[in-house]
Enzyme design. Structure first.
Site, PDB file in Angstrom:
ATOM      1  N   SER A  21      24.009 -40.396  24.338  1.00  0.00           N
ATOM      2  CA  SER A  21      25.211 -39.783  23.753  1.00  0.00           C
ATOM      3  C   SER A  21      25.750 -40.587  22.571  1.00  0.00           C
ATOM      4  CB  SER A  21      26.284 -39.686  24.836  1.00  0.00           C
ATOM      5  OG  SER A  21      27.484 -39.206  24.293  1.00  0.00           O
ATOM      6  N   ASN A  69      30.639 -51.056  18.965  1.00  0.00           N
ATOM      7  CA  ASN A  69      31.275 -49.858  18.420  1.00  0.00           C
ATOM      8  C   ASN A  69      32.619 -49.646  19.094  1.00  0.00           C
ATOM      9  OD1 ASN A  69      31.646 -47.110  19.945  1.00  0.00           O
ATOM     10  ND2 ASN A  69      29.848 -48.102  20.888  1.00  0.00           N
ATOM     11  N   ASN A 125      31.621 -38.889  31.563  1.00  0.00           N
ATOM     12  CA  ASN A 125      31.756 -40.244  31.023  1.00  0.00           C
ATOM     13  C   ASN A 125      32.988 -40.928  31.621  1.00  0.00           C
ATOM     14  OD1 ASN A 125      31.736 -42.528  29.469  1.00  0.00           O
ATOM     15  ND2 ASN A 125      31.893 -41.498  27.495  1.00  0.00           N
ATOM     16  N   CYS A 128      33.842 -45.079  28.888  1.00  0.00           N
ATOM     17  CA  CYS A 128      34.079 -45.438  27.482  1.00  0.00           C
ATOM     18  C   CYS A 128      35.093 -46.574  27.418  1.00  0.00           C
ATOM     19  CB  CYS A 128      34.600 -44.237  26.694  1.00  0.00           C
ATOM     20  SG  CYS A 128      35.066 -44.697  25.011  1.00  0.00           S
ATOM     21  N   LYS A 163      28.262 -41.172  34.368  1.00  0.00           N
ATOM     22  CA  LYS A 163      27.843 -42.305  33.524  1.00  0.00           C
ATOM     23  C   LYS A 163      28.682 -43.541  33.845  1.00  0.00           C
ATOM     24  CE  LYS A 163      26.681 -43.569  28.800  1.00  0.00           C
ATOM     25  NZ  LYS A 163      26.488 -43.078  27.433  1.00  0.00           N
ATOM     26  N   ILE A 189      23.342 -48.098  31.489  1.00  0.00           N
ATOM     27  CA  ILE A 189      24.732 -48.485  31.449  1.00  0.00           C
ATOM     28  C   ILE A 189      25.380 -47.975  30.155  1.00  0.00           C
ATOM     29  CG2 ILE A 189      24.449 -50.570  32.821  1.00  0.00           C
ATOM     30  CD1 ILE A 189      24.389 -52.224  30.222  1.00  0.00           C
TER      31      ILE A 189
HETATM   32  C1  SIN Z   1      33.153 -44.132  21.713  1.00  0.00           C
HETATM   33  O1  SIN Z   1      33.210 -43.014  21.203  1.00  0.00           O
HETATM   34  O2  SIN Z   1      34.067 -44.954  21.604  1.00  0.00           O
HETATM   35  C2  SIN Z   1      31.944 -44.543  22.491  1.00  0.00           C
HETATM   36  C3  SIN Z   1      31.744 -43.688  23.666  1.00  0.00           C
HETATM   37  C4  SIN Z   1      31.497 -44.421  24.920  1.00  0.00           C
HETATM   38  O3  SIN Z   1      31.349 -45.644  24.921  1.00  0.00           O
HETATM   39  O4  SIN Z   1      31.445 -43.796  25.979  1.00  0.00           O
END
Ligand code: SIN
Length: 302
Positions: A21, A69, A125, A128, A163, A189
């Site tokens: 993803s 990120n 998810n 995050c 996830k 992970i």
């Molecule tokens: C994000 O968009 O910040 C990353 C997504 C994630 O880590 O699940």
């Protein structure tokens, strides 16, 4: 001929290679490099009910053997996904996994209902690390993980993957909680919470201060967690975390993954997922392995 097919909660993938993803632009850019039908499945960028701008930039930083990120779930929202993104992905002969990242339990239920049977699998998810509401706060307490899994499962018309976050003391507790609450599969992970500071300005490099670390730097952690979860649940596992080569994919499968997702590598080489698939075939052929499923959980641990 090597049989590459694998089964994730009753959904047959033609091969075990999935795009992780958020790492392949929902297919549009990468499809300029190869036919997405060559993949086992594509997993799309996080979907929320309303469009999200994500976090302010800078939100990507390179680190030794990885990236941080802090994207913050930027996406066009469920209406945009159903109208513009999904029809494009449906042109390919591959399975579609929708990653849903709502900030409340209800939002995730609503997302699952709206997706209905239009996708093959839903990935919830709960991991995050870059948002204030929802995200990893759902995935670090077994009770909360169980509650959200059970509620979203009721709204799902297709199998539900949960996830998991590595930012926990014991990932097996969360995995077992999700399994007992009705998850059909697990993926792990997500990224490891990290930070990078510019020593000249003394400012964090990411505007969000912290971000999620991915890439080869996290691979040993991910392989260890896949193995631990394989030992304690009966669910199929989608393994991910720094997969760059076919041998990396084999390593995750030997640890216990039924399929693998290629993420950060797509940002380095657009054809990475396809390369991983081809290299995995080479690995199997060289060893006379006729069925890729033979690798799953075959580690000869001490
Ligand atoms: C994000 O968009 O910040 C990353 C997504 C994630 O880590 O699940």
């Amino acid at each position: 001929m090597t049989d590459l097919s694998v089964n994730i909660a009753g959904v047959k993938l033609k091969n075990p290679i999935i795009t992780a993803s958020g790492t392949f632009g929902n297919g549009r850019e990468i499809s300029e490099y190869y036919d997405l039908s060559q993949l086992g499945a594509v997993c799309v960028k996080a979907i929320t009910l309303k469009p999200r701008q994500g976090n302010p930039p800078p939100r990507i930083a390179e680190t030794p053997s990885g990236i941080l990120n802090s994207v913050g779930l930027q996406n066009g929202g469920i209406d945009y996904f159903l109208k513009y993104e999904l029809p494009n992905l449906k042109r390919y002969d591959t399975k579609v996994i929708a990653n849903i990242s709502g900030s409340t339990v209800e939002e995730n239920c609503e997302l699952a209902r709206r997706l209905g049977r239009d996708v093959d699998l839903i990935e919830l998810n709960i991991s995050c690390p870059n948002v204030k509401q929802g995200g990893v706060s759902f995935g670090t307490d077994p009770k909360i993980a169980a509650e959200i899994t059970a509620r979203v499962k009721e709204s799902c018309a297709v199998p539900l993957i949960v996830k998991l976050s590595p930012n926990v003391t014991d990932i097996t507790e969360i995995a077992k909680a999700a399994e007992n609450a009705g998850a059909d599969a697990l993926s792990l992970i997500n990224t490891l919470l990290g930070m990078k500071i510019d020593v000249n300005t003394r400012r964090p490099v990411l505007a969000n201060n912290t971000g999620g670390l991915s890439g080869p730097a996290v691979k040993p952690v991910a392989v260890r967690m896949v193995w631990q979860v394989f030992l304690c649940t009966r669910l199929p596992i989608i393994g991910m975390g720094g997969i760059m080569t076919g041998e990396d994919a084999a390593e995750f499968m030997i640890a216990g993954a039924s399929a693998v997702a290629v993420g950060t590598a797509n940002l380095v080489t657009p054809t990475a997922a396809l390369n991983v698939k081809n290299e995995l075939v080479g690995y199997l052929e060289k060893r006379g392995i006729k069925n890729v499923s033979e690798l799953i959980g075959s580690v000869l641990a001490y």
